[in-house]
Design a protein around this motif. Structure first.
Motif, PDB file in Angstrom:
ATOM      1  N   ALA A   1     -68.318  71.413 -44.601  1.00 11.85           N
ATOM      2  CA  ALA A   1     -67.316  71.508 -45.658  1.00 11.85           C
ATOM      3  C   ALA A   1     -67.773  70.776 -46.910  1.00 11.85           C
ATOM      4  CB  ALA A   1     -66.005  70.908 -45.154  1.00 11.85           C
ATOM      5  N   PRO A   2     -67.294  71.223 -48.089  1.00 17.73           N
ATOM      6  CA  PRO A   2     -67.579  70.469 -49.311  1.00 17.73           C
ATOM      7  C   PRO A   2     -67.161  69.004 -49.158  1.00 17.73           C
ATOM      8  CG  PRO A   2     -66.585  72.581 -49.843  1.00 17.73           C
ATOM      9  CD  PRO A   2     -66.499  72.445 -48.349  1.00 17.73           C
ATOM     10  N   HIS A   3     -68.037  68.121 -49.632  1.00 14.52           N
ATOM     11  CA  HIS A   3     -67.809  66.677 -49.589  1.00 14.52           C
ATOM     12  C   HIS A   3     -67.863  66.119 -48.168  1.00 14.52           C
ATOM     13  CE1 HIS A   3     -66.626  67.282 -53.736  1.00 14.52           C
ATOM     14  NE2 HIS A   3     -65.666  68.105 -53.346  1.00 14.52           N
TER      15      HIS A   3
ATOM     16  N   PHE B   1     -75.171  67.612 -53.276  1.00 10.47           N
ATOM     17  CA  PHE B   1     -74.196  68.663 -53.538  1.00 10.47           C
ATOM     18  C   PHE B   1     -73.171  68.140 -54.532  1.00 10.47           C
ATOM     19  CE2 PHE B   1     -75.872  70.659 -49.770  1.00 10.47           C
ATOM     20  CZ  PHE B   1     -75.556  72.014 -49.896  1.00 10.47           C
ATOM     21  N   ARG B   2     -72.779  68.984 -55.465  1.00 11.39           N
ATOM     22  CA  ARG B   2     -71.782  68.590 -56.452  1.00 11.39           C
ATOM     23  C   ARG B   2     -70.889  69.796 -56.788  1.00 11.39           C
ATOM     24  NH1 ARG B   2     -73.708  64.432 -55.245  1.00 11.39           N
ATOM     25  NH2 ARG B   2     -74.354  62.668 -56.549  1.00 11.39           N
ATOM     26  N   ASP B   3     -69.689  69.477 -57.274  1.00 14.41           N
ATOM     27  CA  ASP B   3     -68.831  70.515 -57.838  1.00 14.41           C
ATOM     28  C   ASP B   3     -69.307  70.822 -59.247  1.00 14.41           C
ATOM     29  OD1 ASP B   3     -67.145  70.550 -55.562  1.00 14.41           O
ATOM     30  OD2 ASP B   3     -66.056  68.792 -56.342  1.00 14.41           O
ATOM     31  N   GLY B   4     -69.159  72.085 -59.648  1.00 14.29           N
ATOM     32  CA  GLY B   4     -69.539  72.467 -60.993  1.00 14.29           C
ATOM     33  C   GLY B   4     -68.388  72.292 -61.974  1.00 14.29           C
ATOM     34  N   THR B   5     -68.603  72.754 -63.187  1.00 14.74           N
ATOM     35  CA  THR B   5     -67.582  72.742 -64.230  1.00 14.74           C
ATOM     36  C   THR B   5     -67.223  74.188 -64.532  1.00 14.74           C
ATOM     37  OG1 THR B   5     -68.578  70.744 -65.165  1.00 14.74           O
ATOM     38  CG2 THR B   5     -67.005  71.958 -66.550  1.00 14.74           C
ATOM     39  N   GLY B   6     -66.128  74.645 -63.957  1.00 12.45           N
ATOM     40  CA  GLY B   6     -65.816  76.064 -64.074  1.00 12.45           C
ATOM     41  C   GLY B   6     -66.885  76.877 -63.358  1.00 12.45           C
TER      42      GLY B   6
ATOM     43  N   THR C   1     -78.367  75.516 -57.528  1.00  6.75           N
ATOM     44  CA  THR C   1     -78.036  76.800 -56.918  1.00  6.75           C
ATOM     45  C   THR C   1     -76.646  76.681 -56.289  1.00  6.75           C
ATOM     46  OG1 THR C   1     -80.304  77.504 -56.503  1.00  6.75           O
ATOM     47  CG2 THR C   1     -78.613  78.405 -55.056  1.00  6.75           C
ATOM     48  N   ARG C   2     -75.843  77.725 -56.504  1.00  7.46           N
ATOM     49  CA  ARG C   2     -74.459  77.713 -56.014  1.00  7.46           C
ATOM     50  C   ARG C   2     -74.382  78.320 -54.617  1.00  7.46           C
ATOM     51  NH1 ARG C   2     -69.327  79.839 -59.691  1.00  7.46           N
ATOM     52  NH2 ARG C   2     -67.815  78.296 -58.910  1.00  7.46           N
ATOM     53  N   VAL C   3     -73.574  77.710 -53.763  1.00  7.46           N
ATOM     54  CA  VAL C   3     -73.361  78.233 -52.413  1.00  7.46           C
ATOM     55  C   VAL C   3     -72.019  78.971 -52.398  1.00  7.46           C
ATOM     56  CG1 VAL C   3     -74.786  76.438 -51.384  1.00  7.46           C
ATOM     57  CG2 VAL C   3     -72.321  76.063 -51.603  1.00  7.46           C
ATOM     58  N   PRO C   4     -71.747  79.782 -51.356  1.00  8.06           N
ATOM     59  CA  PRO C   4     -70.559  80.661 -51.378  1.00  8.06           C
ATOM     60  C   PRO C   4     -69.226  79.959 -51.577  1.00  8.06           C
ATOM     61  CG  PRO C   4     -72.095  81.420 -49.706  1.00  8.06           C
ATOM     62  CD  PRO C   4     -72.646  80.125 -50.232  1.00  8.06           C
ATOM     63  N   ASP C   5     -69.080  78.703 -51.135  1.00 10.05           N
ATOM     64  CA  ASP C   5     -67.782  78.040 -51.313  1.00 10.05           C
ATOM     65  C   ASP C   5     -67.612  77.433 -52.704  1.00 10.05           C
ATOM     66  OD1 ASP C   5     -69.138  75.542 -51.274  1.00 10.05           O
ATOM     67  OD2 ASP C   5     -68.917  75.393 -49.107  1.00 10.05           O
ATOM     68  N   GLY C   6     -68.615  77.621 -53.585  1.00  6.29           N
ATOM     69  CA  GLY C   6     -68.472  77.190 -54.967  1.00  6.29           C
ATOM     70  C   GLY C   6     -69.223  75.938 -55.338  1.00  6.29           C
TER      71      GLY C   6
END
Length: 522
Positions: free
Chosen positions: A126-128, A137-142, A159-164
């Motif tokens: 899971a994220p985080h 791993f990090r969250d993007g901006t929009g 590179t973005r993974v499927p969950d964003g």
């Protein structure tokens, strides 16, 4: 077997050593698949002893999907079947030691392969979550990535993974960066270090040794830093973060438990004070100095590229470490102009480098005077070629397999008709077999130079003094030993310094040093 109780002069065996970089894929193929391997190296140890090198640096031979030819490691504690197995590695180390040659191996701590079990867990996690915390791993901006960092190989570093979420890769997208704030990452590296040290290796070359730590907040970079060559005024937070020194102290602590072992870092840092920090007594034993690689064929520039690293190493109490090429840069012959001119200049620079105090790294094929190879598009495999959209031809041009013997490709490198990169027919003039029979060949020059460097008393002393010299030339003397090295990069012959000539990179002219020539005198 763990070493115990080894002390004395041998404990600093690397301080004046000549290392030979074996690009494993391209050195010698024992099983006929067109790719070099560990048994191929073992079969050529007699050549390496004849050449006169003290130690080997083996590029990665670990389990890998080979997206970046082994620098994308899926299991750092096993041998990829392409290169052999652990038993073959053990035989190579034992035989090398019998030949009086030390063995060091590559360590790739900045990233793993995307086929590593940890990354598979991260993608399922899971994220985080804890699985992702081993990587960056990090969250993007929009719809945008977390920052503007770019990959060394071209394109974005995210590179973005499927969950964003996005993951960081300073190199290819198949090489996710590890998070060095994570305790499991540190523990795993210690496990890897001990695994190979217990098998008898004498040290490590640390890949991207200036890149593992990432700054808090991952601030944006100055985009101009991505294309800067050499010293750069542009802000680049991707590399040389202060946190990297804690990692090197951890590595050094492990090595200190294994007497007579060492580590050298790949440190693309040109600021002398910053470079010296990596060489403090509780960090790296050696740090690659790339100033000669980044410097053109000009006496004044070469002198600066010698003086400044000498001062940085002296400030840190470590020996300087010199190299003219490796598997990531153009070969000297091509870099200095190509053809006969490039060959003459490369031979001259070899004498300049081998006369210097400290440690020297020779890239396989350098001693043969090999140039770059103009490969066809279909043969290119470097991820730089793909990620740049075909605008950067990549590093394959300096990685073509070595020519050993005979008059036609593959020149004894392999029994396969096709090698992993095609070999040019004109290399028939540059084979080891042919050059061993020619007293004036580049191989013969290297053999003579290495023998003198190892045995002649004039090579004593850790400092240099410089003579006055005509424009486009220089001459320096080793304090303590008395060796004089003179280089002429001008277009006219100049008088040689006083002394008896020990060796020259080309014919001399009645007491004069011709253009594009270097000489040793005592």
């Amino acid at each position: 077997m763990r070493r115990t109780g080894e002390t004395g002069p041998e404990s600093d065996w690397w301080r004046g050593a000549v290392f030979y970089q074996v690009y494993v894929r391209s050195f010698a193929d024992s099983d006929g698949d067109g790719v070099g391997d560990l048994e191929g190296i073992r079969a050529r140890l007699g050549y390496l002893e004849l050449l006169g090198v003290d130690a080997l640096w083996l590029t990665p031979f670990f389990r890998s999907p080979m997206a970046d030819h082994g620098y994308d490691v899926a299991d750092p504690r096993d041998v990829d079947p392409l290169f052999g197995d652990l038993e073959a590695f053990d035989r190579l180390v034992a035989d090398a030691h019998q030949h009086g040659i030390r063995v060091t191996v590559d360590l790739v701590p900045n990233h793993t392969s995307d086929q590593h079990r940890w990354f598979a867990d991260a993608l399922r996690g899971a994220p985080h979550g804890p699985e992702r915390d081993r990587y960056v791993f990090r969250d993007g901006t929009g719809e945008a990535p977390p920052n503007n960092w770019v990959s060394v190989f071209g394109g974005p570093a995210w590179t973005r993974v499927p969950d964003g979420q996005w993951y960081l890769h300073l190199f290819d997208s198949t090489q996710p960066d590890l998070n060095w704030d994570n305790g499991e990452v540190r523990e795993d590296l210690e496990h890897t270090l001990r695994f190979w040290l217990d098998r008898g290796v004498d040290g490590f070359r640390i890949d991207v040794a200036h890149g593992m730590a990432k700054p808090d907040g991952l601030p944006d970079m100055d985009p101009r830093a991505a294309t800067a060559i050499g010293p750069s005024p542009y802000y680049d937070p991707r590399f040389d973060d202060d946190g990297v020194h804690d990692i090197h102290r951890m590595i050094r602590k492990v090595l200190d438990g294994y007497p007579n072992t060492m580590a050298v870092g790949e440190i693309w840092v040109t600021d002398n004070d910053r470079l010296a920090r990596y060489l403090r007594p509780d960090e790296l034993h050696l740090g690659f100095n790339f100033r000669l690689v980044l410097t053109g064929y000009d006496a004044a520039q070469v002198r600066t590229a010698i003086e400044e690293p000498l001062a940085a190493a002296a400030a840190a109490g470590a020996p300087p470490t010199w190299t003219l090429s490796n598997h990531d840069v153009w070969r000297e012959v091509s870099r200095y102009g190509g053809g006969e001119l490039g060959t003459r200049r490369a031979r001259a620079m070899a004498l300049v480098e081998l006369a210097l105090p400290g440690v020297v790294y020779v890239y396989n094929g350098e001693e043969l005077g090999l140039p770059n190879v103009d490969l066809p598009d279909w043969a290119l495999q470097d991820p730089r070629w793909r990620r740049s959209g075909g605008t950067d031809r990549g590093r394959d041009l300096c990685r073509v397999p070595l020519p050993w013997e005979g008059s036609d490709p593959p020149f004894g490198f392999s029994t396969a008709e096709r090698t992993w990169l095609p070999m040019p027919a004109e290399w028939s003039a540059l084979t080891v077999e042919r050059q061993l029979e020619d007293a004036d060949s580049t191989l013969s020059l290297y053999r003579q130079a290495l023998e003198l460097r190892k045995t002649h008393e004039a090579f004593a002393g850790e400092a240099l003094e410089w003579y006055g010299a005509p424009e486009g030339c220089f001459a320096y003397r080793r304090k303590g030993g008395g060796l004089i090295c003179a280089l002429n990069t001008s277009e006219a012959a100049v008088p040689l310094p006083p002394g008896e000539v020990l060796l020259s990179s080309g014919p001399l002219e009645e007491g004069h040093l011709p253009p594009n020539t270097a000489a040793w005198l005592v």
